[in-house]
Design an enzyme around this catalytic site. Structure first.
Site, PDB file in Angstrom:
ATOM      1  N   GLU A 166      27.012  49.573  43.031  1.00 51.36           N
ATOM      2  CA  GLU A 166      27.801  48.536  43.702  1.00 51.36           C
ATOM      3  C   GLU A 166      26.845  47.407  44.105  1.00 51.36           C
ATOM      4  O   GLU A 166      27.170  46.230  44.024  1.00 51.36           O
ATOM      5  CB  GLU A 166      28.447  49.138  44.951  1.00 51.36           C
ATOM      6  CG  GLU A 166      29.236  48.154  45.773  1.00 51.36           C
ATOM      7  CD  GLU A 166      29.942  48.819  46.957  1.00 51.36           C
ATOM      8  OE1 GLU A 166      30.614  49.848  46.763  1.00 51.36           O
ATOM      9  OE2 GLU A 166      29.804  48.298  48.070  1.00 51.36           O
TER      10      GLU A 166
ATOM     11  N   SER B 275      26.737  51.255  50.878  1.00 55.34           N
ATOM     12  CA  SER B 275      26.947  52.213  49.785  1.00 55.34           C
ATOM     13  C   SER B 275      26.327  51.639  48.515  1.00 55.34           C
ATOM     14  O   SER B 275      26.666  50.533  48.109  1.00 55.34           O
ATOM     15  CB  SER B 275      28.438  52.443  49.539  1.00 55.34           C
ATOM     16  OG  SER B 275      29.011  53.001  50.688  1.00 55.34           O
TER      17      SER B 275
ATOM     18  N   ARG C 143      35.814  46.293  44.005  1.00 52.77           N
ATOM     19  CA  ARG C 143      34.446  45.764  44.178  1.00 52.77           C
ATOM     20  C   ARG C 143      34.031  44.796  43.068  1.00 52.77           C
ATOM     21  O   ARG C 143      32.878  44.784  42.634  1.00 52.77           O
ATOM     22  CB  ARG C 143      33.410  46.906  44.278  1.00 52.77           C
ATOM     23  CG  ARG C 143      33.674  47.878  45.400  1.00 52.77           C
ATOM     24  CD  ARG C 143      33.637  47.226  46.782  1.00 52.77           C
ATOM     25  NE  ARG C 143      34.125  48.167  47.767  1.00 52.77           N
ATOM     26  CZ  ARG C 143      35.424  48.217  48.155  1.00 52.77           C
ATOM     27  NH1 ARG C 143      36.301  47.351  47.713  1.00 52.77           N
ATOM     28  NH2 ARG C 143      35.802  49.119  49.024  1.00 52.77           N
TER      29      ARG C 143
END
Ligand SMILES: Cc1cc2nc3c(=O)[nH]c(=O)nc-3n(C[C@H](O)[C@H](O)[C@H](O)COP(=O)(O)OP(=O)(O)OC[C@H]3O[C@@H](n4cnc5c(N)ncnc54)[C@H](O)[C@@H]3O)c2cc1C
Length: 306
Positions: free
Chosen positions: A297, A227, A177
């Site tokens: 994130e 998320s 990520r």
């Protein structure tokens, strides 16, 4: 002439009038349906326009921010100063042999579907990720064991000086990520993916299976940014949140999803501060209970409301 009018006039010399908006409400462009206004919201139609806007931004010291599909962003209620660049008009997808070439404003879901039609395998993992190709490269998007890093061959970017530059995948530091795109100040304008020939039915079967998993586990009926937290080494963020009994907890209109603990949904007209307070509450509770730090994130940008 005031500064805002002056910038507007300069932008009109670079980008068509219908593609320059003033005081655009950003919540209309975000998955969370949160966020204030952008001073200028522009949607260039060519790489050259993007290059010229970057040069103007450098010469006139006007900050700019890239906005893809707004599926991994929380923008504060005070909005964003300067120019927000959105590449929705640069959305073509083509193929060259076993490669799929997508402009960065195309949705990664559409690149995945295009690859299916071309009987090319490798982008199945992306069939439900609601971002653009540019946003997917920025954070090395991934799902169900696949990630951009596995399939990206190279990208074209407009660098911080306004030059169009080719960057090989290995130059982008793609990792879990993350990438070096923000550190370099690059704007991704195009990506080429290396795929493998496979049967239509085999690719379709994988995509159908992943779609089923996603739809049965994620609260897709509510606005969210997916998320919220990265997977901490050795743990699953969702499991830690679940085991902290946080599902269903709400602050204002924001709620930790009962369906997927890793999601925070905008259940009832949440404000950005509801959202951010709930994220912090989750981080604090998990840290106290399990000693694990949950790293976000999702990106939070923009200014607080005065
Ligand atoms: C329901 C849901 C499910 C999701 N599932 C997944 C998943 O399975 N896997 C996953 O990885 N993510 C998932 N996400 C998160 C999100 O879809 C991805 O992070 C996606 O890659 C973000 O792309 P975007 O275009 O929406 O970027 P945005 O949210 O618009 O922007 C994110 C960042 O990318 C930058 N950016 C955008 N475009 C460019 C560009 N052209 N050049 C340079 N920088 C750029 C922006 O400045 C910003 O910092 C999910 C989100 C939602 C809402």
């Amino acid at each position: 002439m005031n500064r805002k009018q002056e910038i507007y006039n300069k932008l009109l010399e670079l980008v068509k009038e219908e593609n320059v908006k003033v005081d655009e409400m950003l919540r209309d462009h975000l998955y969370t349906k949160l966020g204030g206004k952008a001073d200028f919201f522009i949607t260039p139609t060519s790489y050259e326009e993007v290059q010229n806007v970057v040069k103007l931004s450098n010469e006139d010291h006007i900050p700019f921010t890239l906005l893809g599909n707004g599926s991994n962003l929380i923008i504060k209620d005070g909005g964003i100063r300067g120019i927000v660049i959105n590449l929705k008009h640069l959305d073509s997808i083509t193929s060259e042999g076993h490669k799929v070439v997508a402009q960065s404003g195309a949705r990664i879901i559409d690149a995945s579907r295009y690859a299916l039609e071309e009987k090319l395998s490798g982008l199945e993992f992306a069939c439900g990720i609601p971002g653009t190709v540019g946003g997917a490269l920025y954070m090395n998007a991934g799902a169900y064991g696949g990630e951009i890093k596995d399939v990206l061959d190279y990208a074209y970017v407009v660098d911080k000086h306004g030059n169009l530059v080719k960057r090989m995948a290995s130059e982008l530091d793609l990792d879990y990520r993350t990438s070096n795109i923000p550190d370099n100040g690059d704007i991704v304008v195009e990506a080429t993916f290396n795929l493998k020939p496979a049967s239509y039915n085999k690719i379709k079967e994988v995509m159908d299976d992943l779609t089923y998993k996603r739809e049965s586990k994620q609260p897709l009926e509510y606005p969210s940014c997916g998320s919220v937290f990265k997977r901490p080494p050795g743990y699953f963020a969702g499991k830690l949140i679940q085991d902290s009994n946080l599902q269903g907890t709400n602050i204002g209109g924001a709620e930790v999803s009962k369906k997927h603990a890793g999601f925070i949904i905008n259940k009832n007209n949440a404000t950005t501060s509801d959202y951010i307070s709930l994220i912090e509450h989750v981080q604090k509770t998990v840290k106290e209970k399990f000693g694990v730090t949950l790293e976000r994130e999702v990106r939070i940008i923009g200014e607080d409301k005065e």
